[in-house]
Design a protein around this motif. Structure first.
Motif, PDB file in Angstrom:
ATOM      1  N   GLY A  86      -8.494   5.333   8.503  1.00 24.17           N
ATOM      2  CA  GLY A  86      -9.359   4.289   7.994  1.00 24.17           C
ATOM      3  C   GLY A  86     -10.507   4.792   7.149  1.00 24.17           C
ATOM      4  O   GLY A  86     -11.383   4.035   6.790  1.00 24.17           O
ATOM      5  N   GLU A 141      -0.183  -7.006  -1.467  1.00 26.61           N
ATOM      6  CA  GLU A 141      -0.886  -7.030  -0.190  1.00 26.61           C
ATOM      7  C   GLU A 141      -2.390  -7.076  -0.456  1.00 26.61           C
ATOM      8  O   GLU A 141      -2.861  -6.629  -1.508  1.00 26.61           O
ATOM      9  CB  GLU A 141      -0.521  -5.791   0.627  1.00 26.61           C
ATOM     10  N   PRO A 142      -3.174  -7.583   0.488  1.00 29.51           N
ATOM     11  CA  PRO A 142      -4.617  -7.720   0.245  1.00 29.51           C
ATOM     12  C   PRO A 142      -5.374  -6.409   0.123  1.00 29.51           C
ATOM     13  O   PRO A 142      -6.428  -6.366  -0.494  1.00 29.51           O
ATOM     14  CB  PRO A 142      -5.122  -8.524   1.446  1.00 29.51           C
ATOM     15  N   ASP A 143      -4.859  -5.297   0.672  1.00 30.91           N
ATOM     16  CA  ASP A 143      -5.612  -4.044   0.633  1.00 30.91           C
ATOM     17  C   ASP A 143      -5.228  -3.141  -0.535  1.00 30.91           C
ATOM     18  O   ASP A 143      -5.602  -1.973  -0.557  1.00 30.91           O
ATOM     19  CB  ASP A 143      -5.469  -3.285   1.955  1.00 30.91           C
ATOM     20  N   GLU A 164      -3.189   5.129   7.901  1.00 31.62           N
ATOM     21  CA  GLU A 164      -3.652   3.843   8.408  1.00 31.62           C
ATOM     22  C   GLU A 164      -4.561   4.025   9.611  1.00 31.62           C
ATOM     23  O   GLU A 164      -5.502   3.286   9.815  1.00 31.62           O
ATOM     24  CB  GLU A 164      -2.444   2.975   8.780  1.00 31.62           C
ATOM     25  N   LYS A 202       0.826  -1.209   0.000  1.00 30.95           N
ATOM     26  CA  LYS A 202       0.000   0.000   0.000  1.00 30.95           C
ATOM     27  C   LYS A 202       0.862   1.262   0.000  1.00 30.95           C
ATOM     28  O   LYS A 202       0.528   2.253  -0.634  1.00 30.95           O
ATOM     29  CB  LYS A 202      -0.927  -0.010   1.210  1.00 30.95           C
TER      30      LYS A 202
END
Length: 197
Positions: free
Chosen positions: A100, A146-148, A97, A68
């Protein structure tokens, strides 16, 4: 009397199909024109080779890790280059971060900035060109994410890893032609996807 009625009943009614023909004259060209716009684009991907699988060049490995906040180029053991996120300066990563909150548009969908504004694809391309000059026969690479990370950013980085547009260099060492157009150069088109460590 009966013969007259009987002869009228046997006559077939005449069909008027001019309205149907008019519909076909309009419908057929419309379908032919609209069929051109329905195209499917397919990205070919390979499964990552396991520890027991044999690769083309076991001594050379290329991994592009999409995080990210940073892009990393690795050889599988150590990070060779790191390109930070263009939207986040030092200290802003922790704040982003913690918040959010994702900006949304008028329809409530998340706003995803273009890949060029998030990751420095120009520097990534230049570094990949240098690797390609060192290993011209290498075509495989691994893209770890990364998953995000947004899907749009993954596709943008994948396009950068796959090919680049470069200006042709004259063979005799003379000055480059100012009217020359960039040529598409294949970098590492055999891409495997995986999760970032």
């Amino acid at each position: 009397m009966r013969s007259r009625r009987h002869s009228r009943a046997k006559e077939a009614p005449e069909l008027d199909i001019t309205a149907f023909l008019n519909l076909m004259v309009v419908l057929v060209p419309f379908l032919l024109v609209s069929a051109v716009f329905s195209r499917v684009t397919i990205l070919e991907l390979n499964m990552p080779t396991g520890a027991g699988g044999a690769s083309e060049d076991p001594g050379v490995s290329l991994e592009v890790v999409v995080r990210k906040d940073v892009l990393e180029i690795s050889d599988g053991e150590k990070v060779l280059a790191r390109f930070p996120n263009l939207n986040q300066q030092e200290g802003e990563v922790e704040q982003a971060e913690g918040e959010g909150e994702v900006p949304v548009d008028e329809n409530g969908l998340p706003v995803i900035p273009p890949t060029d504004e998030v990751y420095d694809l120009a520097q990534l391309r230049e570094y990949l060109l240098r690797i390609k000059e060192t290993y011209p026969d290498k075509t495989d690479s691994t893209l770890l994410m990364e998953p995000d990370v947004a899907y749009e950013h993954l596709v943008g980085v994948m396009d950068t890893v796959r090919s680049a547009e470069v200006m042709p260099v004259p063979e005799d060492g003379s000055a480059p032609d100012p009217d020359a157009t960039p040529e598409k150069m294949e970098l590492f088109p055999d891409i495997s996807l995986g999760d970032a460590p």
